[in-house]
Scaffold this motif. Structure first.
Motif, PDB file in Angstrom:
ATOM      1  N   ALA A 154       0.846  -1.195   0.000  1.00 30.13           N
ATOM      2  CA  ALA A 154       0.000   0.000   0.000  1.00 30.13           C
ATOM      3  C   ALA A 154       0.878   1.240   0.000  1.00 30.13           C
ATOM      4  O   ALA A 154       1.918   1.279   0.664  1.00 30.13           O
ATOM      5  CB  ALA A 154      -0.917   0.011   1.226  1.00 30.13           C
ATOM      6  N   LEU A 155       0.473   2.226  -0.765  1.00 30.59           N
ATOM      7  CA  LEU A 155       1.135   3.531  -0.722  1.00 30.59           C
ATOM      8  C   LEU A 155       0.146   4.605  -1.130  1.00 30.59           C
ATOM      9  O   LEU A 155      -0.817   4.351  -1.856  1.00 30.59           O
ATOM     10  CB  LEU A 155       2.397   3.570  -1.578  1.00 30.59           C
ATOM     11  N   CYS A 156       0.380   5.814  -0.615  1.00 31.94           N
ATOM     12  CA  CYS A 156      -0.542   6.919  -0.848  1.00 31.94           C
ATOM     13  C   CYS A 156       0.229   8.237  -0.806  1.00 31.94           C
ATOM     14  O   CYS A 156       0.933   8.513   0.169  1.00 31.94           O
ATOM     15  CB  CYS A 156      -1.642   6.916   0.221  1.00 31.94           C
ATOM     16  N   TRP A 157       0.103   9.031  -1.866  1.00 33.00           N
ATOM     17  CA  TRP A 157       0.674  10.368  -1.864  1.00 33.00           C
ATOM     18  C   TRP A 157      -0.149  11.257  -0.936  1.00 33.00           C
ATOM     19  O   TRP A 157      -1.373  11.130  -0.878  1.00 33.00           O
ATOM     20  CB  TRP A 157       0.636  10.974  -3.258  1.00 33.00           C
ATOM     21  N   LEU A 158       0.527  12.161  -0.228  1.00 33.46           N
ATOM     22  CA  LEU A 158      -0.201  13.135   0.573  1.00 33.46           C
ATOM     23  C   LEU A 158      -0.817  14.195  -0.336  1.00 33.46           C
ATOM     24  O   LEU A 158      -0.429  14.320  -1.498  1.00 33.46           O
ATOM     25  CB  LEU A 158       0.719  13.748   1.620  1.00 33.46           C
ATOM     26  N   ASN A 159      -1.763  14.964   0.212  1.00 31.58           N
ATOM     27  CA  ASN A 159      -2.650  15.753  -0.639  1.00 31.58           C
ATOM     28  C   ASN A 159      -2.414  17.256  -0.639  1.00 31.58           C
ATOM     29  O   ASN A 159      -2.593  17.912  -1.661  1.00 31.58           O
ATOM     30  CB  ASN A 159      -4.099  15.487  -0.224  1.00 31.58           C
ATOM     31  N   THR A 160      -2.057  17.830   0.502  1.00 31.26           N
ATOM     32  CA  THR A 160      -1.930  19.281   0.574  1.00 31.26           C
ATOM     33  C   THR A 160      -0.628  19.738  -0.080  1.00 31.26           C
ATOM     34  O   THR A 160       0.357  18.983  -0.116  1.00 31.26           O
ATOM     35  CB  THR A 160      -1.979  19.755   2.027  1.00 31.26           C
ATOM     36  N   PRO A 161      -0.587  20.965  -0.624  1.00 31.12           N
ATOM     37  CA  PRO A 161       0.616  21.425  -1.338  1.00 31.12           C
ATOM     38  C   PRO A 161       1.896  21.332  -0.519  1.00 31.12           C
ATOM     39  O   PRO A 161       2.952  20.992  -1.056  1.00 31.12           O
ATOM     40  CB  PRO A 161       0.268  22.875  -1.688  1.00 31.12           C
ATOM     41  N   GLY A 162       1.819  21.598   0.779  1.00 27.41           N
ATOM     42  CA  GLY A 162       3.021  21.530   1.594  1.00 27.41           C
ATOM     43  C   GLY A 162       3.537  20.132   1.816  1.00 27.41           C
ATOM     44  O   GLY A 162       4.699  19.946   2.211  1.00 27.41           O
ATOM     45  N   ASN A 163       2.697  19.132   1.565  1.00 27.59           N
ATOM     46  CA  ASN A 163       3.102  17.737   1.743  1.00 27.59           C
ATOM     47  C   ASN A 163       3.146  16.974   0.435  1.00 27.59           C
ATOM     48  O   ASN A 163       3.214  15.741   0.428  1.00 27.59           O
ATOM     49  CB  ASN A 163       2.126  17.025   2.686  1.00 27.59           C
ATOM     50  N   ALA A 164       3.115  17.689  -0.695  1.00 30.39           N
ATOM     51  CA  ALA A 164       3.007  17.026  -1.992  1.00 30.39           C
ATOM     52  C   ALA A 164       4.184  16.121  -2.312  1.00 30.39           C
ATOM     53  O   ALA A 164       4.094  15.275  -3.204  1.00 30.39           O
ATOM     54  CB  ALA A 164       2.849  18.074  -3.091  1.00 30.39           C
ATOM     55  N   HIS A 165       5.290  16.265  -1.582  1.00 30.46           N
ATOM     56  CA  HIS A 165       6.485  15.453  -1.845  1.00 30.46           C
ATOM     57  C   HIS A 165       6.535  14.203  -0.965  1.00 30.46           C
ATOM     58  O   HIS A 165       7.517  13.457  -1.032  1.00 30.46           O
ATOM     59  CB  HIS A 165       7.739  16.295  -1.587  1.00 30.46           C
ATOM     60  N   ARG A 166       5.524  13.966  -0.181  1.00 31.13           N
ATOM     61  CA  ARG A 166       5.552  12.848   0.774  1.00 31.13           C
ATOM     62  C   ARG A 166       4.644  11.706   0.341  1.00 31.13           C
ATOM     63  O   ARG A 166       3.591  11.927  -0.252  1.00 31.13           O
ATOM     64  CB  ARG A 166       5.155  13.332   2.159  1.00 31.13           C
ATOM     65  N   ILE A 167       5.085  10.496   0.679  1.00 27.56           N
ATOM     66  CA  ILE A 167       4.368   9.270   0.302  1.00 27.56           C
ATOM     67  C   ILE A 167       4.293   8.365   1.524  1.00 27.56           C
ATOM     68  O   ILE A 167       5.332   8.019   2.115  1.00 27.56           O
ATOM     69  CB  ILE A 167       5.084   8.524  -0.834  1.00 27.56           C
ATOM     70  N   LEU A 168       3.087   7.982   1.917  1.00 29.98           N
ATOM     71  CA  LEU A 168       2.894   7.059   3.027  1.00 29.98           C
ATOM     72  C   LEU A 168       2.830   5.642   2.466  1.00 29.98           C
ATOM     73  O   LEU A 168       2.101   5.376   1.503  1.00 29.98           O
ATOM     74  CB  LEU A 168       1.610   7.387   3.778  1.00 29.98           C
ATOM     75  N   THR A 169       3.595   4.726   3.071  1.00 26.51           N
ATOM     76  CA  THR A 169       3.660   3.356   2.565  1.00 26.51           C
ATOM     77  C   THR A 169       3.436   2.354   3.690  1.00 26.51           C
ATOM     78  O   THR A 169       3.677   2.645   4.866  1.00 26.51           O
ATOM     79  CB  THR A 169       5.027   3.070   1.907  1.00 26.51           C
ATOM     80  N   GLY A 170       2.972   1.163   3.307  1.00 27.74           N
ATOM     81  CA  GLY A 170       2.800   0.078   4.268  1.00 27.74           C
ATOM     82  C   GLY A 170       3.176  -1.242   3.627  1.00 27.74           C
ATOM     83  O   GLY A 170       2.873  -1.486   2.445  1.00 27.74           O
ATOM     84  N   ASN A 171       3.847  -2.110   4.388  1.00 30.09           N
ATOM     85  CA  ASN A 171       4.266  -3.399   3.816  1.00 30.09           C
ATOM     86  C   ASN A 171       3.461  -4.561   4.394  1.00 30.09           C
ATOM     87  O   ASN A 171       2.555  -4.380   5.218  1.00 30.09           O
ATOM     88  CB  ASN A 171       5.777  -3.620   3.980  1.00 30.09           C
ATOM     89  N   SER A 172       3.821  -5.769   3.981  1.00 34.46           N
ATOM     90  CA  SER A 172       3.019  -6.950   4.283  1.00 34.46           C
ATOM     91  C   SER A 172       3.035  -7.346   5.754  1.00 34.46           C
ATOM     92  O   SER A 172       2.177  -8.117   6.192  1.00 34.46           O
ATOM     93  CB  SER A 172       3.496  -8.145   3.442  1.00 34.46           C
ATOM     94  N   ILE A 173       3.980  -6.840   6.548  1.00 33.92           N
ATOM     95  CA  ILE A 173       3.970  -7.128   7.979  1.00 33.92           C
ATOM     96  C   ILE A 173       3.474  -5.930   8.780  1.00 33.92           C
ATOM     97  O   ILE A 173       3.612  -5.886   9.996  1.00 33.92           O
ATOM     98  CB  ILE A 173       5.357  -7.583   8.490  1.00 33.92           C
ATOM     99  N   GLY A 174       2.929  -4.938   8.084  1.00 33.22           N
ATOM    100  CA  GLY A 174       2.279  -3.826   8.768  1.00 33.22           C
ATOM    101  C   GLY A 174       3.150  -2.661   9.128  1.00 33.22           C
ATOM    102  O   GLY A 174       2.686  -1.735   9.816  1.00 33.22           O
ATOM    103  N   GLU A 175       4.401  -2.636   8.674  1.00 31.58           N
ATOM    104  CA  GLU A 175       5.267  -1.486   8.943  1.00 31.58           C
ATOM    105  C   GLU A 175       4.834  -0.310   8.075  1.00 31.58           C
ATOM    106  O   GLU A 175       4.630  -0.458   6.866  1.00 31.58           O
ATOM    107  CB  GLU A 175       6.721  -1.837   8.662  1.00 31.58           C
ATOM    108  N   ILE A 176       4.707   0.868   8.686  1.00 40.23           N
ATOM    109  CA  ILE A 176       4.219   2.067   8.001  1.00 40.23           C
ATOM    110  C   ILE A 176       5.331   3.112   8.016  1.00 40.23           C
ATOM    111  O   ILE A 176       5.885   3.432   9.072  1.00 40.23           O
ATOM    112  CB  ILE A 176       2.954   2.611   8.685  1.00 40.23           C
ATOM    113  N   GLU A 177       5.668   3.620   6.833  1.00 42.02           N
ATOM    114  CA  GLU A 177       6.741   4.590   6.702  1.00 42.02           C
ATOM    115  C   GLU A 177       6.261   5.802   5.906  1.00 42.02           C
ATOM    116  O   GLU A 177       5.416   5.678   5.015  1.00 42.02           O
ATOM    117  CB  GLU A 177       7.947   3.972   5.977  1.00 42.02           C
TER     118      GLU A 177
END
Length: 417
Positions: free
Chosen positions: A141-164
């Motif tokens: 799973a991954l998701c780009w952030l939405n607001t202009p100040g966070n447009a360079h950030r990507i939230l990710t999650g892997n198969s054991i539940g680690e979120i970065e």
């Protein structure tokens, strides 16, 4: 030249919504979610081969797409009857999930089966960034952030539940450093989020204040993005695992869940308790759900090409798409909006073709055969797909093989050349 291209686009869209006769849809018996979980972790046996399908009258190369209005523009726009297939370069990576950037139209982020998050300039067809993380846990799973100040950030999650929380700028610099054989710059500080066991999906709300996770569980968790705290648990809201969860594009409080218990449910985080705004039931287990770009509809994809559209306001059935089943319990179907929500693309893990539908009427209007090598037609299948938010008649497909004798890869499809 510009005027001719505009005419072709308008006539092509008209043909896609009105150019075909109706197709009867009939779905098979529901499959079990345990097979999907095994496949996510590479433990499932090979799928039985799908029955070969011929292009038939609904192929994009069919005569129904030939329009006299195209003749005047044929010198500046190549035939739309033959979509252009562009393999995207991800080096030696094996992608597992991907998302277009909503703020940087040239970028696409993808997660791999080896735990890396890559950044691709899909317009130049060149990998330009990497998280540098390598392990045996797939990024699901991954998701780009939405607001202009966070447009360079990507939230990710892997198969054991680690979120970065990844930083696009750091990924680009780290990729340059690695290719230059120099020590990479230190990672920017990032919150440490509590893991979500057996994660399959996460999504950030439109305000970038919270995100929500789901997976092989019957509950979902709401996190504060900034403090990295779990602020709410929605316990036992489904009876089987919740494969995909999505926030609305413009409302930070509304989200929808889709589960293999055959139900899709709309939720409001402001409401106490665990009572959904509405719940609707599919004939088969739900694989995926998304909001339309204007948040007026939700698109539900269930096992074996069951695709349904509901009104997001109150859950009223808008239409059932005229899909054709493969009669397979293992055909996990995924659908997505394209062309600003005017059309829907759909594919399954028993097929190497992407079908295109008119979102307004549900008509099946064409399909794209993604098989470049006839020898691989029986092993190739659609694992995921996304419509390009910037280019109306383009989309990208994640293609995999079963058995996994080749790496998965991304294929861009341009319906108009």
């Amino acid at each position: 030249r510009t005027r001719a291209r505009s005419v072709v686009r308008m006539k092509f869209e008209d043909a896609m919504c009105y150019g075909h006769s109706r197709v009867q849809a009939k779905s098979p018996y529901d499959g079990a979610s345990s097979m999907l979980m095994k496949r996510e972790h590479g433990l499932a046996p090979p799928l039985s081969p799908a029955a070969p399908s011929s292009p038939g009258p609904h192929s994009l190369s069919a005569r129904a797409f030939a329009s006299p209005h195209r003749v005047s523009a044929i010198n500046c726009v190549k035939s739309i009857d033959r979509p252009r297939l562009i393999p995207l370069s991800t080096d030696m990576d094996s992608p597992r999930q991907f998302e277009y950037s909503p703020h940087h139209p040239e970028y696409l982020a993808y997660g791999t089966t080896s735990g890396e998050v890559g950044l691709l300039n899909h317009e130049r067809n060149k990998k330009v960034g990497s998280s540098g993380r390598l392990n045996e846990h797939s990024v699901l799973a991954l998701c780009w952030l939405n607001t202009p100040g966070n447009a360079h950030r990507i939230l990710t999650g892997n198969s054991i539940g680690e979120i970065e929380l990844e930083d696009m700028h750091h990924m680009k610099q780290a990729f340059i450093d690695r290719n230059a054989s120099v020590r990479p710059s230190p990672r920017p500080p990032s919150p440490r989020y509590p893991p979500f066991a057996d994660l399959t999906s996460l999504h950030v709300n439109s305000a970038d204040s919270h995100f929500i996770t789901s997976g092989y569980q019957t509950h979902v968790l709401l996190y504060d993005l900034g403090t990295a705290q779990i602020v709410r648990a929605f316990d036992n809201i489904h009876t089987k695992h919740i494969n995909v969860i999505k926030f609305a594009h413009s409302d930070p409080n509304m989200f929808v869940t889709s589960s293999f218990d055959r139900e899709v449910k709309m939720w409001d985080v402001r409401q106490p308790g665990h009572t959904p705004v509405f719940a609707r039931r599919s004939l088969h287990g739900n694989v995926m759900v998304v909001f339309s770009p204007d948040d007026r509809k939700i698109l539900v994809s269930a096992v074996d090409n069951e695709v349904i559209q509901y009104e997001a306001l109150d859950g009223r059935l808008h239409l059932r798409f005229e899909t054709r089943p493969c009669n397979s319990l293992e055909n996990y179907t995924r659908s997505y909006y394209m062309n600003g929500g005017r059309h829907v693309i759909s594919g399954g893990c028993k097929e190497s073709r992407v079908k295109i539908y008119c979102a307004r009427e549900g008509r099946f209007v064409g399909e794209v055969d993604l098989t470049r090598d006839p020898m691989l037609s029986q092993s190739l299948y659609v694992q995921s797909l996304r419509g390009d938010p910037t280019h109306p008649f383009e989309f990208t497909v994640l293609l995999s093989h079963n058995p996994m004798i080749y790496r998965s890869h991304l294929m861009k499809v341009a319906l108009i050349r």
